[in-house]
Enzyme design. Structure first.
Site, mmCIF file in Angstrom:
data_model
loop_
_atom_site.group_PDB
_atom_site.id
_atom_site.type_symbol
_atom_site.label_atom_id
_atom_site.label_comp_id
_atom_site.label_asym_id
_atom_site.label_seq_id
_atom_site.Cartn_x
_atom_site.Cartn_y
_atom_site.Cartn_z
ATOM 1 N N CYS A 83 -4.915 -1.934 0.040
ATOM 2 C CA CYS A 83 -5.586 -2.319 -1.203
ATOM 3 C C CYS A 83 -6.863 -1.502 -1.401
ATOM 4 O O CYS A 83 -7.715 -1.457 -0.512
ATOM 5 C CB CYS A 83 -5.921 -3.807 -1.186
ATOM 6 S SG CYS A 83 -6.708 -4.371 -2.711
ATOM 7 N N LYS A 122 0.744 -2.950 6.255
ATOM 8 C CA LYS A 122 1.029 -2.321 4.958
ATOM 9 C C LYS A 122 -0.056 -1.286 4.700
ATOM 10 O O LYS A 122 -1.240 -1.576 4.847
ATOM 11 C CB LYS A 122 1.043 -3.350 3.832
ATOM 12 C CG LYS A 122 1.441 -2.765 2.485
ATOM 13 C CD LYS A 122 1.551 -3.855 1.422
ATOM 14 C CE LYS A 122 2.162 -3.282 0.137
ATOM 15 N NZ LYS A 122 1.303 -2.288 -0.526
ATOM 16 N N ASN A 194 7.383 1.227 -0.739
ATOM 17 C CA ASN A 194 6.822 0.479 -1.855
ATOM 18 C C ASN A 194 6.229 1.473 -2.852
ATOM 19 O O ASN A 194 5.824 2.566 -2.482
ATOM 20 C CB ASN A 194 5.740 -0.476 -1.312
ATOM 21 C CG ASN A 194 4.936 -1.156 -2.402
ATOM 22 O OD1 ASN A 194 3.708 -1.063 -2.431
ATOM 23 N ND2 ASN A 194 5.593 -1.859 -3.294
#
Length: 320
Positions: A83, A122, A194
């Site tokens: 993020c 991630k 992703n």
């Protein structure tokens, strides 16, 4: 996805797919260790298989949070290193952690020692000017050495300054080939991809090169896509629910939540995309948006939206 994939969203998505693994919105360690852990961690048992996505950078705090999450019954703890938002960077977690692979490795080791469920990561393919494959490979190699066996890789780099989170999802080019190369060089690891994936055809194409596919915005904005996943990707033989059937199956949950004081709008905001691209879809969204937030709004709002939608669809079909 912060502020989006909350427990109401996940309950609804599970009605569409039995086999898809669901991920929570990112929860930072401070919210668990110094806030109301129950509010952030509770979920309905039907949500399994379910992964908690953690935000943080201090190994001890992450380990303590992982241990608490395990007690709540999560199936996986995922550390977010992808993020790019300013708010996340201020807390020294998210994508900026890719610049500190040794810290991430220490966090993974501490979390694995504190809980018995898989600890995964991630990340992006790079940050700022560090976008070459060598940077990504070194990050994965370092963190994998600490015992992480599963990586979900967003195939775009992240700019830590100069771009908004939305722009970071759209402007940096997608480099799927770098994620494919990771799988080739680290066949012992489970690599999921992703970023920019919109259709099940896209998923099938990626699965020829990697082990898994993560859907984000598309699954939220067009949730009925998940109704086809079990048959297409998991070999399920059971017929998926129709859009109306999926919505009607929400009734016990909605009535239970309303009785507990949850406003209807906190649930219905997650089903606005159920009829995306379908005749009557605009009427469905409008009715929910205009009525779910009213005082005393209850199940009848959803039922009326469905009736209005089906009626509009029939009219459009006949006139067409």
């Amino acid at each position: 996805m912060m502020d989006w994939t909350d427990r109401h969203c996940r309950y609804f998505l599970r009605l569409l797919s039995r086999h898809t693994r669901l991920y929570t919105e990112m929860v930072n360690t401070g919210a668990i260790l110094r806030g109301d852990a129950g509010r952030h961690l509770r979920f309905d048992p039907s949500e399994h298989a379910l992964a908690l996505q953690l935000g943080g950078s201090e190994p001890q705090a992450l380990a303590q949070s992982a241990a608490i999450a395990m007690e709540y019954g999560y199936d996986e703890i995922n550390l977010n290193c992808g993020c790019p938002s300013d708010r996340v960077q201020e807390g020294r977690f998210g994508a900026c952690l890719m610049a500190e692979p040794q810290r991430v490795a220490a966090a993974v080791a501490a979390m694995r020692a504190a809980c018995k469920v898989p600890v995964t990561v991630k990340c992006r393919i790079g940050i700022d000017d560090s976008e070459d494959y060598v940077f990504l490979r070194a990050f994965i190699e370092t963190v994998a050495a600490a015992g992480c066996e599963v990586f979900v890789v967003h195939a775009r780099k992240a700019w830590l300054s100069g771009l908004s989170p939305k722009e970071n999802r759209e402007i940096p080019p997608l480099r799927y080939e770098q994620v494919y190369q990771l799988k080739q060089e680290f066949p012992q690891l489970s690599i999921a991809i992703n970023g920019g994936i919109r259709t099940l055809e896209d998923c099938e194409r990626h699965l020829q090169h990697v082990d898994g596919v993560m859907l984000g915005r598309e699954a939220y904005e067009n949730p009925y896509l998940l109704a086809q996943v079990d048959q297409r990707l998991f070999g399920e033989t059971q017929t998926p629910p129709t859009r109306a059937e999926a919505a009607l199956r929400l009734r016990p949950y909605v009535e239970q939540e309303l009785a507990g004081g949850t406003p209807l709008g906190q649930i219905t905001r997650h089903i606005l995309g159920l009829y995306k691209g379908q005749p009557g879809g605009r009427a469905f969204r409008r009715h929910l948006s205009e009525n779910a937030h009213r005082k005393q709004a209850g199940w009848a709002v959803i039922e009326d939206a469905l009736e209005l939608t089906e009626r509009r669809a029939e009219c459009l079909t006949v006139s067409g």
